[in-house]
Design an enzyme around this catalytic site. Structure first.
Site, short mmCIF file in Angstrom:
data_model
loop_
_atom_site.label_atom_id
_atom_site.label_comp_id
_atom_site.label_asym_id
_atom_site.label_seq_id
_atom_site.Cartn_x
_atom_site.Cartn_y
_atom_site.Cartn_z
CG PHE A 1 -49.44 -91.59 -7.00
CD1 PHE A 1 -50.63 -91.10 -7.68
CD2 PHE A 1 -50.54 -93.16 -5.73
CE1 PHE A 1 -51.62 -91.75 -7.98
CE2 PHE A 1 -51.78 -93.17 -5.81
CZ PHE A 1 -52.41 -92.57 -6.93
NE ARG B 1 -61.91 -91.90 -2.24
CZ ARG B 1 -61.18 -91.01 -3.11
NH1 ARG B 1 -61.16 -90.46 -3.13
NH2 ARG B 1 -61.73 -91.43 -4.37
CE LYS C 1 -66.92 -91.96 -5.32
NZ LYS C 1 -66.62 -93.76 -5.77
N GLY C 2 -62.78 -87.15 -4.23
CA GLY C 2 -60.93 -86.70 -3.55
C GLY C 2 -60.89 -85.54 -2.40
CG ASP D 1 -50.52 -84.52 -11.08
OD1 ASP D 1 -49.44 -84.09 -11.88
OD2 ASP D 1 -50.99 -85.89 -11.15
CG ASP E 1 -59.13 -92.68 -4.77
OD1 ASP E 1 -59.04 -94.05 -5.25
OD2 ASP E 1 -58.53 -91.29 -5.21
CG ASP F 1 -57.90 -84.92 -5.05
OD1 ASP F 1 -58.04 -84.02 -5.90
OD2 ASP F 1 -58.14 -85.57 -4.51
#
Length: 177
Positions: free
Chosen positions: A150, A163, A42-43, A101, A157, A98
């Site tokens: 973070f 979000r 969903k990011g 990392d 989120d 999104d």
């Protein structure tokens, strides 16, 4: 929600300007014809929607639901949560996520796209953390390089929250408990 944010890392106006530049880069790099865009849910949804409205070409938009995080950390595995996989055979694909990392998600999904017959896969992320990655992968299009913090907002989120923030912010550690 604002009280849970330690500081705003990238404000909305800065994000908007960078998306304009990214759209120009994408338009320049892809050949004529329809581009298949795969959005990782969903990011990447907020980032992708704002970016793709700026790309003046025919697009086919598909979404994939993948999971790789547990709380504040990567789980170390990428789980494909959808049964359906988009048809990418002999197609030019732009994969949007999104954040870059550990690199596991972009690597796993890119590999799967090539296995499914994609002709070309380019990747784009809103954010790329400046850190050693578990997989040797870099995105073709990067909105912003950030430190190893973070972050939430603009689609990112923590436990399904934040979000909808119009900026990227660093989450307070006490808000994560």
């Amino acid at each position: 929600m604002r009280n849970d944010i330690e500081r705003v890392l990238i404000d909305e106006a800065v994000i908007e300007r960078r998306l304009d530049s990214m759209a120009v880069e994408i338009e320049r790099d892809f050949p004529d014809g329809t581009l298949v865009v795969i959005i990782l849910l969903k990011g990447a949804l907020v980032f992708a929607a704002d970016l793709l409205r700026r790309v003046p070409r025919p697009l086919e938009i598909e979404c994939l639901n993948v999971s790789s995080y547990e709380g504040l950390e990567s789980s170390g595995q990428v789980n494909f949560l959808d049964r359906h996989f988009p048809d990418v055979k002999d197609r030019h694909v732009l994969l949007l996520d999104d954040i870059l990392d550990t690199g596991r998600t972009l690597h796993a999904v890119s590999e799967r796209l090539y296995q499914e017959g994609a002709a070309v896969v380019h990747t784009g992320v809103l954010l790329a953390k400046d850190k050693h990655r578990a997989e040797e992968v870099e995105a073709d299009y990067v909105g912003f390089e950030i430190g190893d913090e973070f972050v939430v907002g603009y689609g990112l989120d923590y436990k399904g929250r934040y979000r909808n923030l119009p900026y990227v912010g660093v989450l307070k550690l006490e808000a994560a408990n």
